[in-house]
Each structure stands twice: as structure tokens, then as C-alpha cells.
Design an enzyme around this catalytic site. Structure first.
Site, PDB file in Angstrom:
ATOM      1  N   LYS A 111       0.825  -1.214   0.000  1.00  0.00           N
ATOM      2  CA  LYS A 111       0.000   0.000   0.000  1.00  0.00           C
ATOM      3  C   LYS A 111       0.852   1.255   0.000  1.00  0.00           C
ATOM      4  O   LYS A 111       0.479   2.262  -0.607  1.00  0.00           O
ATOM      5  CB  LYS A 111      -0.934   0.015   1.211  1.00  0.00           C
ATOM      6  CG  LYS A 111      -2.106  -0.922   1.059  1.00  0.00           C
ATOM      7  CD  LYS A 111      -3.272  -0.500   1.935  1.00  0.00           C
ATOM      8  CE  LYS A 111      -4.434  -1.469   1.775  1.00  0.00           C
ATOM      9  NZ  LYS A 111      -5.515  -1.237   2.726  1.00  0.00           N
ATOM     10  N   LYS A 194      -4.695  -9.021  -6.559  1.00  0.00           N
ATOM     11  CA  LYS A 194      -5.982  -9.373  -5.941  1.00  0.00           C
ATOM     12  C   LYS A 194      -7.061  -8.366  -6.357  1.00  0.00           C
ATOM     13  O   LYS A 194      -6.763  -7.199  -6.626  1.00  0.00           O
ATOM     14  CB  LYS A 194      -5.856  -9.487  -4.421  1.00  0.00           C
ATOM     15  CG  LYS A 194      -5.909  -8.193  -3.687  1.00  0.00           C
ATOM     16  CD  LYS A 194      -6.067  -8.382  -2.177  1.00  0.00           C
ATOM     17  CE  LYS A 194      -6.035  -6.978  -1.573  1.00  0.00           C
ATOM     18  NZ  LYS A 194      -6.173  -6.860  -0.173  1.00  0.00           N
ATOM     19  N   LYS A 197     -11.385  -3.199  -3.852  1.00  0.00           N
ATOM     20  CA  LYS A 197     -12.336  -2.100  -4.012  1.00  0.00           C
ATOM     21  C   LYS A 197     -11.623  -0.790  -4.284  1.00  0.00           C
ATOM     22  O   LYS A 197     -12.240   0.166  -4.751  1.00  0.00           O
ATOM     23  CB  LYS A 197     -13.303  -1.980  -2.818  1.00  0.00           C
ATOM     24  CG  LYS A 197     -12.732  -2.120  -1.424  1.00  0.00           C
ATOM     25  CD  LYS A 197     -13.825  -1.966  -0.347  1.00  0.00           C
ATOM     26  CE  LYS A 197     -13.712  -2.926   0.823  1.00  0.00           C
ATOM     27  NZ  LYS A 197     -12.476  -2.865   1.606  1.00  0.00           N
TER      28      LYS A 197
END
Ligand code: TYM
Length: 332
Positions: A111, A194, A197
Site C-alpha cells: 500500500k 488481488k 475495491k
């Protein structure tokens, strides 16, 4: 009865990955567990969220969870930031967890990306808050998708170190429940990433509020390879996109990869994708309709979440108060 805790970030519309990897299992586990489910808004702001968008997404997430079958009468559904115990225990865990442990977290590396210096401090200590979420309830089972496994190992390390440092047996060991053939649903555009959202490309995922045409189009456009489907699961090795679609299908019909290939092996993707799209529309359309119905009554939704907050507090407050006493905090 074992106590379950799990959470989901309101950082966008929930995806098919969230549904198959987590939410659907939460619904099933309600039959024989005491369940606590949480919309983790504190976690969401570790990456900047526009306040209005966050508020809307939080409400939508609660509605979708209810629409999927979370039962707020027999179990507990609430918003994380409404129960202060999470923050109180998270601070203690910030002081128990070691920097070396956090440095190993692959999700932080993913991230934060290359610009690590510019990531929020919250993103770095995110797994400590997650450990606090679970341990504030003395939950022993945590149903998640595969991407959360490392965070749950850390939650166990934190509990053990707390128990050791303070000479107690206070926080129990937790067992990750990573269930089904779709514990890791991949992006429709890239079988090595993956489904998420927060992915910038909407074509990479199925959102739980996509309409039938959108679902069919996204599945038709999903990346595949030119070979037909194999007849055995071994034939999926080295074919991540094919494996992903077969895994999704398997999870939806409640079988394994082998079961799907026994039926569809030898077919081309055109035919298989059509069957998969039909299955998805059947499963997801009622969820989207029910979520829309729930969102039309914001006061009703708020009442459910307020009741959830009260129930959650009644469990977490005494546990976290005891943890504070063990640490040596005075309550004069
Ligand atoms: P989040 O919001 O990213 O995802 C919610 C749940 O969905 C699962 N999931 C997936 N499963 C399969 N395939 C995918 N592509 C996929 N994407 C997401 C996740 O594994 C998760 O179970 N840190 C957590 C939220 C959290 C939490 C907790 C979970 C906060 N505190 C305490 C359990 C216990 C997260 O970001 O989930």
C-alpha cells in the site's frame, strides 16, 4: 460457543472478493457462533478519504452487509469509530508490537509503494489497531480472506507478548478462518493482482451493486488465455486468470475446482463466461436490490448501528478496562 470478530473497510463498494472471501462466510458462521462484525472506518482513513464520500460509503457498507444476510438481531453489527475501546487498546498494542514486526507486513509495503516516507503513520500501525479490534472482544475465530493472514499472525504475536510482559493469560490465541475456493479472488484484468475495491480500474472487479449488464460485460471482457478449460485442476497451473474464474464459479455453486472442471472441462471461455455471468447475476442482483431498499430508510439503518454499538461496548469496555489495569494505569 466461540466468539467471532471480523471487519471490512468502507473504502469503496464491496467487491466479489470481499463477498466470496469473507462476507459470505460470515453469514454462514452465524449459525453456530456468537458474531461481531464491524465496518472499520478508523482503518479506512489510514489512506485519505473525502469525508462526505467516507460517510456515504460507511452507510452503504452497513446496508450491503445486512443485504448479504448479516443478522443484527442475533449478532452485532456496528461502526468501529463509535466504540472507543478499539482506540484505547490499540495504543497499548502500539507499545507492545515491535517495529521489526511491522516492517515485515507485506500489505504495508504494497500500500505504501515506493513512496514509503509519505505514507501515513496510521497505515504503518494499522495491524496493531486490527489486533485491538479482535482482542477487545476476546474473540477466538476470525474469518478473513487470505490477504489478512499475516495480520492475524501479528495479532497472535502481540497477544503473546502482552501476556508474557505482564505475566498473565489474558488475551486468547486466535484462529484465522480462511475458507473456500475463493479465499483470494484476483483482478479480472490481471490474474497476479488481488481484486480490490480501491483498484483504479472498475473493470478489474465486480462490485456488489453492479447491475446485470455490467456484470456480464465485465466477465465477458475478463482476461483469459486462448486454451479451452482443462478437465483437471492440475491443468490450471500457470493459468492464473483461468484459475480465478474457475475458483469464483466453484465458490458460487459451493463446490471445488475439480467439480467445476468435471462439468465444464474442454469448453471454450466464451461458453464458460456466459454460465459464470448468469450465476453471478442470480446471486448478486437480490443483494443489490435489498441494499437499495435498506438505504432508503437511513433512520432504520442508524438504529441498527446504534444498537450494535451498545452491544459491542458492553463486551469490549470491561475487557479493555482490565487490560489497562494490568498495564498499571490508575483509575483514581
Ligand atoms: P478489507 O476491507 O480489505 O476486506 C474485507 C474482507 O474481504 C477479504 N478480501 C478478499 N477475499 C478474497 N479475495 C479478495 N480479492 C479479497 N479482498 C478482500 C479480506 O481478506 C477481508 O477479510 N484489515 C481488514 C479489515 C479489518 C479486520 C479487522 C478483519 C480490520 N480489523 C479485524 C478481521 C479482523 C481489511 O482491510 O479488510
Amino acid at each position: 460457543m466461540q466468539r467471532i470478530f471480523s471487519g471490512i473497510q468502507p473504502s469503496g463498494i464491496p467487491t466479489l472478493g470481499n463477498y466470496l472471501g469473507a462476507i459470505r462466510n460470515w453469514v454462514d458462521l452465524q449459525a453456530d457462533h456468537e458474531c461481531i462484525f464491524c465496518v472499520v472506518d478508523l482503518h479506512a482513513i489510514t489512506v485519505f478519504q473525502d469525508p462526505k464520500v467516507l460517510a456515504t460509503a460507511t452507510r452503504e457498507m452497513a446496508a450491503v452487509l445486512l443485504a448479504c444476510g448479516i443478522d443484527p438481531v442475533r449478532h452485532t453489527l456496528f461502526l468501529q469509530s463509535t466504540v472507543r475501546a478499539h482506540l484505547q487498546l490499540a495504543w497499548i498494542f502500539n507499545c507492545v508490537a515491535r517495529i521489526g514486526w511491522l516492517n515485515r507486513m507485506t500489505q504495508f509495503k504494497d500500500k505504501a509503494g515506493k513512496d514509503r516516507e509519505n505514507a501515513s503513520a496510521g497505515l504503518y500501525v494499522y495491524p496493531n489497531l486490527m489486533a485491538a479490534d479482535i482482542h477487545a472482544y476476546h474473540a477466538t475465530r476470525v474469518p478473513v480472506g487470505e490477504d489478512q493472514k499475516q495480520h492475524l499472525e501479528l495479532a497472535n504475536d502481540i497477544a503473546q507478548k502482552f501476556n508474557h510482559d505482564y505475566g498473565v493469560e489474558f488475551f486468547p490465541n486466535i484462529e484465522p478462518l480462511i475458507l473456500g475456493p475463493a479465499a483470494r479472488v484476483m483482478s479480472l484484468r490481471d490474474g497476479s493482482k488481488k481484486m480490490s475495491k480501491s483498484d483504479p480500474s472498475d473493470q478489474s472487479r465486480i462490485n456488489l451493486n453492479d447491475d446485470a449488464d455490467t456484470i456480464s460485460l465485465k466477465i465477458r471482457r475478463a482476461k483469459t488465455d486462448p486454451e479451452p478449460l482443462p478437465s483437471e485442476p492440475e491443468g490450471l497451473v500457470g493459468r492464473p486468470e483461468a484459475r480465478n474464474l474457475v475458483g469464483i464459479y466453484a465458490a458460487l455453486v459451493g463446490t471445488g475446482h475439480a467439480g467445476v472442471l468435471a462439468e465444464h472441462g474442454g469448453k471454450g471461455f466464451g461458453q464458460f463466461k456466459q454460465a459464470l455471468a448468469d450465476l453471478l447475476v442470480d446471486k448478486l442482483a437480490p443483494i443489490a436490490a435489498e441494499a437499495t431498499r435498506l438505504l432508503a430508510d437511513p433512520a432504520g439503518l442508524d438504529a441498527i448501528l446504534r444498537q450494535g454499538k451498545e452491544r459491542a461496548e458492553a463486551i469490549a469496555d470491561p475487557i479493555v478496562t482490565e487490560a489497562e489495569r494490568l498495564v498499571g494505569f490508575l483509575r483514581p
